[in-house]
Structures are given as structure tokens and as C-alpha cells.
Motif scaffolding. Structure first.
Motif, PDB file in Angstrom:
ATOM      1  N   ILE A   1       0.875  -1.258  -0.012  1.00 59.72           N
ATOM      2  CA  ILE A   1      -0.133  -0.152  -0.089  1.00 59.72           C
ATOM      3  C   ILE A   1       0.880   1.347  -0.034  1.00 59.72           C
ATOM      4  O   ILE A   1       1.976   1.245   0.940  1.00 59.72           O
ATOM      5  N   ALA A   2       0.782   2.299  -1.153  1.00 59.24           N
ATOM      6  CA  ALA A   2       1.177   3.390  -0.939  1.00 59.24           C
ATOM      7  C   ALA A   2       0.696   4.338  -0.183  1.00 59.24           C
ATOM      8  O   ALA A   2      -0.535   4.810  -0.842  1.00 59.24           O
ATOM      9  N   ILE A   3       1.102   4.661   0.714  1.00 52.87           N
ATOM     10  CA  ILE A   3       0.321   5.723   1.554  1.00 52.87           C
ATOM     11  C   ILE A   3       0.783   7.118   1.272  1.00 52.87           C
ATOM     12  O   ILE A   3       2.144   7.360   1.658  1.00 52.87           O
ATOM     13  N   THR A   4       0.066   8.379   1.218  1.00 51.57           N
ATOM     14  CA  THR A   4       0.920   9.554   0.931  1.00 51.57           C
ATOM     15  C   THR A   4       0.139  10.556   2.319  1.00 51.57           C
ATOM     16  O   THR A   4      -1.060  10.632   2.333  1.00 51.57           O
ATOM     17  N   LEU A   5       1.016  11.210   2.809  1.00 50.31           N
ATOM     18  CA  LEU A   5       0.451  12.238   3.816  1.00 50.31           C
ATOM     19  C   LEU A   5       0.055  13.631   3.121  1.00 50.31           C
ATOM     20  O   LEU A   5       0.383  14.007   1.942  1.00 50.31           O
ATOM     21  N   PRO A   6      -0.678  14.280   3.837  1.00 46.30           N
ATOM     22  CA  PRO A   6      -1.120  15.637   3.324  1.00 46.30           C
ATOM     23  C   PRO A   6       0.226  16.550   3.401  1.00 46.30           C
ATOM     24  O   PRO A   6       0.955  16.224   4.246  1.00 46.30           O
ATOM     25  N   ALA A   7       0.092  17.645   2.585  1.00 50.68           N
ATOM     26  CA  ALA A   7       1.264  18.559   2.776  1.00 50.68           C
ATOM     27  C   ALA A   7       1.217  19.086   4.319  1.00 50.68           C
ATOM     28  O   ALA A   7       0.279  19.382   4.857  1.00 50.68           O
ATOM     29  N   SER A   8       2.323  19.125   5.033  1.00 49.34           N
ATOM     30  CA  SER A   8       2.297  19.652   6.303  1.00 49.34           C
ATOM     31  C   SER A   8       2.076  21.184   6.388  1.00 49.34           C
ATOM     32  O   SER A   8       2.600  21.912   5.420  1.00 49.34           O
ATOM     33  N   ALA A   9       1.246  21.444   7.333  1.00 51.44           N
ATOM     34  CA  ALA A   9       1.190  22.963   7.274  1.00 51.44           C
ATOM     35  C   ALA A   9       1.215  23.495   8.981  1.00 51.44           C
ATOM     36  O   ALA A   9       0.547  24.645   9.264  1.00 51.44           O
ATOM     37  N   GLY A  10       1.562  22.582   9.776  1.00 56.41           N
ATOM     38  CA  GLY A  10       1.508  22.846  11.177  1.00 56.41           C
ATOM     39  C   GLY A  10       0.118  22.963  11.804  1.00 56.41           C
ATOM     40  O   GLY A  10      -0.143  23.691  12.795  1.00 56.41           O
ATOM     41  N   THR A  11      -0.998  22.030  11.267  1.00 54.82           N
ATOM     42  CA  THR A  11      -2.205  22.128  11.858  1.00 54.82           C
ATOM     43  C   THR A  11      -2.222  21.172  13.307  1.00 54.82           C
ATOM     44  O   THR A  11      -3.270  21.245  13.938  1.00 54.82           O
TER      45      THR A  11
END
Length: 185
Positions: A74-84
Motif C-alpha cells: 500500500i502506497a500511503i501519502t500524507l497531506p502537505a504539512s502546514a503545522g495543523t
């Protein structure tokens, strides 16, 4: 359109499928209204995946447990980091039997910081080993053996700052433990 319910007096009327309820948007922290289906979805803390590709999103995965239940990679991609401050927890439920699962950042500027701690039985005495992400690491590969990714492994990922993902991984690798961190994005 149905009735808008107020949780101060939940027994005031029966609930119908078109009714709305006050909710908190996990992305903005602001109040909004949502449907019965959204209310039920928001209360469920587990999302199971067997997909070969999974793009994590704040709306569907933040603050929830994502169980990885596939022998296929499974290729999992994180959302772009933004300090949330959004947190994503991955729990391995099935050992990968082929290439292994990957977890990658969304772009070429995001990196991972953090550690992997593993309890391994590669020697006659069980030992604890750990690996720290380097300044350029942006990918985790778990292969079901030496890099972790066995049943029960937990990977916690937190969006701590624009450009940075914090990683805390607990694993029980088999064989001689190898770092799951690399720079491939």
C-alpha cells in the motif's frame, strides 16, 4: 430538509435521516452543521484500508486510526504539512508479503523527524533497537520483516510545522532490524 437538532435537548424530537446536527470542523476548529451520516462517520474512530494507494486527508483520517489490512503493498501519502497539529495513526493488521508498504510526504519540501523503536528477537536475547530520521528523510518503508510492518505495529504521524512531520513508530521486526527511513520523494 429535516430538523436541526441541538445537543442541549437531544430528546426534544425524533431523529430523521435528513436532519442536521452541530459539528466541529476538525480542519478549522469552527462550528458547522452536518448530516446524520457525517455525525456517524465522525464518531467512528477506525478506518480500514486494503487499497493499493491511500492519500490521507484531514477530513477522513485526522484523529482516527487507519488500519492497514493488506498483504499487497500500500502506497500511503500524507497531506502537505502546514503545522495543523493533525495526528494520523496507522496500525498494521496484516503483514505485507511482497515489496512492503510505503508512507511518503506529499511534496519535495516536507521531511520527517522522529524515531522508530523496535523490539527484535534477531539474537538469542530479545533486544530493543531504534532508528532516528535524518534531516532529509521523507519516506517510511515497512517490509513485514527487518523494517517493521508486522501485525500490531503502530506508526504515529503528526503535522507539527510547515515542512515537518513528526514520526513515532513502534514495531517488532524480524531478523536484523534495518532503518525504515529514506529520502525518495
Amino acid at each position: 430538509m429535516g430538523t436541526t437538532h441541538n445537543f442541549d435537548n437531544p430528546a426534544a424530537s425524533a431523529i430523521a435521516s435528513g436532519d442536521t446536527f452541530p459539528l466541529i470542523d476538525v480542519t478549522t476548529g469552527r462550528g458547522k452543521t452536518g448530516t446524520v451520516a457525517q455525525l456517524i462517520s465522525a464518531s467512528s474512530g477506525v478506518v480500514d484500508t486494503t487499497a493499493t494507494v491511500l492519500a490521507l486527508t484531514a477530513a477522513l483520517h485526522a484523529g482516527r486510526i487507519v488500519t492497514v489490512s493488506s498483504t499487497a503493498p500500500i502506497a500511503i501519502t500524507l497531506p502537505a504539512s502546514a503545522g495543523t497539529g493533525n495526528k494520523y495513526r496507522l496500525n498494521i493488521r496484516v503483514v505485507a508479503t511482497t515489496t512492503g508498504h510505503t508512507i511518503k510526504v506529499a511534496n519535495t519540501t516536507d521531511v520527517m523527524s522522529g524515531i522508530v523503536v523496535g523490539h527484535t528477537t534477531a539474537t538469542t536475547v530479545a533486544t530493543v533497537v531504534s532508528f532516528k530520521a535524518t534531516a532529509t528523510d521523507d519516506t517510511i518503508t515497512i517490509n513485514g520483516t527487518t523494517q517493521g510492518g508486522v501485525v500490531g505495529d503502530i506508526i504515529d504521524l503528526t503535522d507539527i510545522k510547515t515542512g515537518f512531520w513528526e514520526v513515532k513508530m513502534r514495531t517488532s521486526p524480524t531478523g536484523t532490524h534495518a532503518t525504515p527511513f529514506s529520502a525518495t520523494v
